[in-house]
Motif scaffolding. Structure first.
Motif, PDB file in Angstrom:
ATOM      1  N   LYS A 175      81.991  17.198  37.093  1.00  0.00           N
ATOM      2  CA  LYS A 175      82.086  16.685  38.467  1.00  0.00           C
ATOM      3  C   LYS A 175      81.822  17.817  39.445  1.00  0.00           C
ATOM      4  O   LYS A 175      81.891  18.998  39.094  1.00  0.00           O
ATOM      5  CB  LYS A 175      83.457  16.071  38.726  1.00  0.00           C
ATOM      6  N   ILE A 176      81.527  17.442  40.679  1.00  0.00           N
ATOM      7  CA  ILE A 176      81.345  18.424  41.741  1.00  0.00           C
ATOM      8  C   ILE A 176      82.616  18.442  42.575  1.00  0.00           C
ATOM      9  O   ILE A 176      83.048  17.400  43.078  1.00  0.00           O
ATOM     10  CB  ILE A 176      80.122  18.086  42.603  1.00  0.00           C
ATOM     11  N   ASP A 177      83.220  19.615  42.708  1.00  0.00           N
ATOM     12  CA  ASP A 177      84.507  19.707  43.398  1.00  0.00           C
ATOM     13  C   ASP A 177      84.370  20.295  44.799  1.00  0.00           C
ATOM     14  O   ASP A 177      85.266  20.959  45.302  1.00  0.00           O
ATOM     15  CB  ASP A 177      85.502  20.533  42.576  1.00  0.00           C
ATOM     16  N   ASP A 178      83.203  20.066  45.435  1.00  0.00           N
ATOM     17  CA  ASP A 178      83.061  20.453  46.832  1.00  0.00           C
ATOM     18  C   ASP A 178      82.370  19.317  47.581  1.00  0.00           C
ATOM     19  O   ASP A 178      82.007  18.308  46.985  1.00  0.00           O
ATOM     20  CB  ASP A 178      82.286  21.778  46.979  1.00  0.00           C
ATOM     21  N   ASP A 179      82.195  19.498  48.873  1.00  0.00           N
ATOM     22  CA  ASP A 179      81.573  18.458  49.702  1.00  0.00           C
ATOM     23  C   ASP A 179      80.135  18.789  50.054  1.00  0.00           C
ATOM     24  O   ASP A 179      79.552  18.168  50.941  1.00  0.00           O
ATOM     25  CB  ASP A 179      82.384  18.286  50.996  1.00  0.00           C
ATOM     26  N   PHE A 180      79.548  19.761  49.374  1.00  0.00           N
ATOM     27  CA  PHE A 180      78.204  20.205  49.726  1.00  0.00           C
ATOM     28  C   PHE A 180      77.117  19.301  49.142  1.00  0.00           C
ATOM     29  O   PHE A 180      76.032  19.211  49.697  1.00  0.00           O
ATOM     30  CB  PHE A 180      77.962  21.640  49.243  1.00  0.00           C
ATOM     31  N   ALA A 181      77.399  18.687  47.993  1.00  0.00           N
ATOM     32  CA  ALA A 181      76.359  17.919  47.302  1.00  0.00           C
ATOM     33  C   ALA A 181      76.976  16.718  46.599  1.00  0.00           C
ATOM     34  O   ALA A 181      78.173  16.689  46.313  1.00  0.00           O
ATOM     35  CB  ALA A 181      75.637  18.803  46.286  1.00  0.00           C
ATOM     36  N   LYS A 182      76.124  15.756  46.305  1.00  0.00           N
ATOM     37  CA  LYS A 182      76.532  14.562  45.561  1.00  0.00           C
ATOM     38  C   LYS A 182      75.983  14.677  44.140  1.00  0.00           C
ATOM     39  O   LYS A 182      74.787  14.912  43.945  1.00  0.00           O
ATOM     40  CB  LYS A 182      75.978  13.310  46.242  1.00  0.00           C
ATOM     41  N   LYS A 183      76.827  14.501  43.149  1.00  0.00           N
ATOM     42  CA  LYS A 183      76.398  14.572  41.759  1.00  0.00           C
ATOM     43  C   LYS A 183      75.636  13.309  41.379  1.00  0.00           C
ATOM     44  O   LYS A 183      76.104  12.197  41.615  1.00  0.00           O
ATOM     45  CB  LYS A 183      77.608  14.750  40.831  1.00  0.00           C
ATOM     46  N   VAL A 184      74.452  13.501  40.788  1.00  0.00           N
ATOM     47  CA  VAL A 184      73.621  12.359  40.391  1.00  0.00           C
ATOM     48  C   VAL A 184      73.019  12.624  39.014  1.00  0.00           C
ATOM     49  O   VAL A 184      73.071  13.741  38.498  1.00  0.00           O
ATOM     50  CB  VAL A 184      72.475  12.118  41.404  1.00  0.00           C
ATOM     51  N   THR A 185      72.429  11.599  38.449  1.00  0.00           N
ATOM     52  CA  THR A 185      71.666  11.768  37.212  1.00  0.00           C
ATOM     53  C   THR A 185      70.291  12.338  37.562  1.00  0.00           C
ATOM     54  O   THR A 185      69.864  12.308  38.732  1.00  0.00           O
ATOM     55  CB  THR A 185      71.467  10.432  36.488  1.00  0.00           C
ATOM     56  N   LEU A 186      69.597  12.837  36.556  1.00  0.00           N
ATOM     57  CA  LEU A 186      68.253  13.339  36.794  1.00  0.00           C
ATOM     58  C   LEU A 186      67.350  12.211  37.289  1.00  0.00           C
ATOM     59  O   LEU A 186      66.505  12.415  38.173  1.00  0.00           O
ATOM     60  CB  LEU A 186      67.686  13.951  35.511  1.00  0.00           C
ATOM     61  N   GLU A 187      67.538  11.027  36.747  1.00  0.00           N
ATOM     62  CA  GLU A 187      66.722   9.879  37.150  1.00  0.00           C
ATOM     63  C   GLU A 187      66.953   9.545  38.626  1.00  0.00           C
ATOM     64  O   GLU A 187      65.989   9.249  39.359  1.00  0.00           O
ATOM     65  CB  GLU A 187      67.053   8.658  36.284  1.00  0.00           C
ATOM     66  N   GLU A 188      68.206   9.598  39.077  1.00  0.00           N
ATOM     67  CA  GLU A 188      68.499   9.329  40.491  1.00  0.00           C
ATOM     68  C   GLU A 188      67.872  10.388  41.384  1.00  0.00           C
ATOM     69  O   GLU A 188      67.339  10.079  42.457  1.00  0.00           O
ATOM     70  CB  GLU A 188      70.016   9.288  40.716  1.00  0.00           C
ATOM     71  N   LEU A 189      67.941  11.633  40.938  1.00  0.00           N
ATOM     72  CA  LEU A 189      67.343  12.715  41.722  1.00  0.00           C
ATOM     73  C   LEU A 189      65.831  12.506  41.836  1.00  0.00           C
ATOM     74  O   LEU A 189      65.249  12.666  42.912  1.00  0.00           O
ATOM     75  CB  LEU A 189      67.674  14.054  41.069  1.00  0.00           C
ATOM     76  N   GLN A 190      65.209  12.125  40.729  1.00  0.00           N
ATOM     77  CA  GLN A 190      63.757  11.934  40.734  1.00  0.00           C
ATOM     78  C   GLN A 190      63.332  10.732  41.570  1.00  0.00           C
ATOM     79  O   GLN A 190      62.222  10.690  42.083  1.00  0.00           O
ATOM     80  CB  GLN A 190      63.250  11.786  39.295  1.00  0.00           C
ATOM     81  N   GLN A 191      64.218   9.792  41.752  1.00  0.00           N
ATOM     82  CA  GLN A 191      63.910   8.615  42.565  1.00  0.00           C
ATOM     83  C   GLN A 191      64.042   8.881  44.062  1.00  0.00           C
ATOM     84  O   GLN A 191      63.449   8.173  44.882  1.00  0.00           O
ATOM     85  CB  GLN A 191      64.833   7.450  42.180  1.00  0.00           C
ATOM     86  N   ASN A 192      64.802   9.918  44.430  1.00  0.00           N
ATOM     87  CA  ASN A 192      65.146  10.075  45.840  1.00  0.00           C
ATOM     88  C   ASN A 192      64.754  11.394  46.491  1.00  0.00           C
ATOM     89  O   ASN A 192      64.655  11.463  47.722  1.00  0.00           O
ATOM     90  CB  ASN A 192      66.660   9.884  46.006  1.00  0.00           C
ATOM     91  N   ALA A 193      64.539  12.433  45.736  1.00  0.00           N
ATOM     92  CA  ALA A 193      64.359  13.761  46.325  1.00  0.00           C
ATOM     93  C   ALA A 193      63.005  13.927  47.015  1.00  0.00           C
ATOM     94  O   ALA A 193      61.979  13.426  46.550  1.00  0.00           O
ATOM     95  CB  ALA A 193      64.528  14.832  45.255  1.00  0.00           C
ATOM     96  N   ASP A 194      63.032  14.656  48.134  1.00  0.00           N
ATOM     97  CA  ASP A 194      61.813  15.080  48.824  1.00  0.00           C
ATOM     98  C   ASP A 194      61.481  16.533  48.488  1.00  0.00           C
ATOM     99  O   ASP A 194      60.318  16.918  48.477  1.00  0.00           O
ATOM    100  CB  ASP A 194      61.998  14.993  50.345  1.00  0.00           C
ATOM    101  N   VAL A 195      62.540  17.312  48.286  1.00  0.00           N
ATOM    102  CA  VAL A 195      62.410  18.731  47.948  1.00  0.00           C
ATOM    103  C   VAL A 195      63.235  18.972  46.690  1.00  0.00           C
ATOM    104  O   VAL A 195      64.367  18.487  46.585  1.00  0.00           O
ATOM    105  CB  VAL A 195      62.933  19.636  49.093  1.00  0.00           C
ATOM    106  N   VAL A 196      62.682  19.706  45.722  1.00  0.00           N
ATOM    107  CA  VAL A 196      63.378  19.953  44.463  1.00  0.00           C
ATOM    108  C   VAL A 196      63.436  21.454  44.221  1.00  0.00           C
ATOM    109  O   VAL A 196      62.422  22.156  44.315  1.00  0.00           O
ATOM    110  CB  VAL A 196      62.669  19.261  43.282  1.00  0.00           C
ATOM    111  N   SER A 197      64.639  21.946  43.896  1.00  0.00           N
ATOM    112  CA  SER A 197      64.822  23.375  43.659  1.00  0.00           C
ATOM    113  C   SER A 197      65.555  23.585  42.338  1.00  0.00           C
ATOM    114  O   SER A 197      66.591  22.952  42.084  1.00  0.00           O
ATOM    115  CB  SER A 197      65.617  23.992  44.813  1.00  0.00           C
ATOM    116  N   LEU A 198      65.021  24.468  41.494  1.00  0.00           N
ATOM    117  CA  LEU A 198      65.589  24.717  40.170  1.00  0.00           C
ATOM    118  C   LEU A 198      66.608  25.854  40.204  1.00  0.00           C
ATOM    119  O   LEU A 198      66.338  26.924  40.769  1.00  0.00           O
ATOM    120  CB  LEU A 198      64.497  25.094  39.175  1.00  0.00           C
ATOM    121  N   HIS A 199      67.752  25.613  39.555  1.00  0.00           N
ATOM    122  CA  HIS A 199      68.797  26.641  39.455  1.00  0.00           C
ATOM    123  C   HIS A 199      69.484  26.554  38.091  1.00  0.00           C
ATOM    124  O   HIS A 199      70.707  26.501  37.997  1.00  0.00           O
ATOM    125  CB  HIS A 199      69.799  26.487  40.607  1.00  0.00           C
ATOM    126  N   ILE A 200      68.668  26.531  37.053  1.00  0.00           N
ATOM    127  CA  ILE A 200      69.154  26.411  35.684  1.00  0.00           C
ATOM    128  C   ILE A 200      68.738  27.642  34.890  1.00  0.00           C
ATOM    129  O   ILE A 200      67.732  28.280  35.195  1.00  0.00           O
ATOM    130  CB  ILE A 200      68.617  25.134  34.999  1.00  0.00           C
TER     131      ILE A 200
END
Length: 312
Positions: A175-200
């Motif tokens: 889970k995400i324990d801050d208010d900065f971002a909403k946790k989603v699945t990769l599929e949800e991210l791919q359906q909605n994102a305009d800008v994508v940044s990798l941090h893995i």
């Protein structure tokens, strides 16, 4: 007295910090990989950046080694399975350069969203094209962060004043324990994102993760940013993403192969194509490499060594 060997250039504060812990320091940043094995005899702590891969071939004389410190975030140049098998503690320092990476990520985003590289080139050629360089604002745009550890979280935090929607996908974060971002699945991210940044991190699982299939699943034509590791993708998929109109711009601080003089002829052709694509911006793996992070990383390493020694 514990003995520490430092084999890459580090900020001088690491030496004074370790000496305060009563650790004898051998600072040998000019050691070659071939010279390293014989230098490890009697060494308890090893500090390395990216000079060598720490594996069995280098540890033949390292019977006294207790801690290996990677002065940076990624640990892909460490044989972690081997080190864990030998009971050697692994330390890295993402806390030291997370702000540097986050600021560099924002710099790439803002530069490309506002066509700054393109505008600069045109003005130098006496081309004054205002309409062709009309930019986009971050507010209300959807930013997808892939990976939400130290780096992803720092990016999300620094994005807050711009008021975008921030989606975060992290397979290993319950889970995400801050208010900065909403946790989603990769599929949800791919359906909605305009800008994508990798941090893995680069692992067997993430190597070549960003392939044609990855890009093809995005609903929107995206701006793609990578300040993580270049080997997460490959030159062919990056070029295809442009040619298949899945991306409209890329900010790349890392490349699949960074020793550009070692590119194969095929890789060279693809790299040349990539550099000619519109709205691309390249930096030489310096996102986490600021004057401030150079010092912070050393401070974090010293703090973590102290914690390990106190624990033992």
């Amino acid at each position: 007295m514990k003995k520490c060997l430092i084999i890459d250039k580090m900020h001088e504060s690491i030496i004074t910090g370790l000496q305060k812990l009563k650790i004898a320091v051998e600072y040998k940043p000019d050691l070659t990989p071939d010279e390293l094995p014989e230098q490890l005899e009697g060494i308890n702590i090893l500090v390395v950046r990216s000079k060598v891969r720490i594996d069995q071939s280098l540890l033949m004389n390292a019977d006294d080694l207790e801690i290996v410190c990677r002065a940076g975030a990624g640990i892909d140049n460490l044989d972690t399975d081997l080190l864990e098998e030998k009971g050697i503690e692994i330390i890295n320092a993402p806390e030291g350069n997370r702000d540097a990476v986050a600021e560099h990520t924002l710099a790439l985003m803002l530069s490309l969203l506002n066509y700054i590289p393109k505008s600069d080139i045109e003005v130098r050629k006496s081309i004054w094209d205002r309409e062709g360089n009309r930019g986009f604002e971050l507010k209300n745009r959807t930013i997808g962060l892939i990976g939400y550890g130290y780096m992803g979280r720092a990016v999300a935090r620094k994005l807050q004043p711009f008021k975008p929607e921030i989606l975060a996908y992290d397979k290993y974060l319950p889970k995400i324990d801050d208010d900065f971002a909403k946790k989603v699945t990769l599929e949800e991210l791919q359906q909605n994102a305009d800008v994508v940044s990798l941090h893995i991190p680069l692992t067997d699982e993430t190597r070549n993760m960003v392939d044609d299939d990855f890009f093809n699943k995005f609903r929107n034509k995206i701006l793609f940013i990578n300040t993580a590791r270049g080997e997460i993708s490959n030159f062919k998929s990056l070029v295809n993403a442009f040619e298949n109109k899945k991306v409209w711009g890329m900010g790349l601080d890392v490349l699949p192969v960074e020793k550009l003089d070692k590119l194969t002829s095929e890789e060279k052709d693809l790299f040349d194509k990539l550099t000619k694509m519109p709205n691309t911006l390249f930096t030489p793996h310096v996102a986490g490499w600021t004057f401030e992070s150079y010092e912070k990383i050393s401070e974090v390493i010293v703090e973590k060594i102290a914690l390990v020694l106190n624990k033992n």
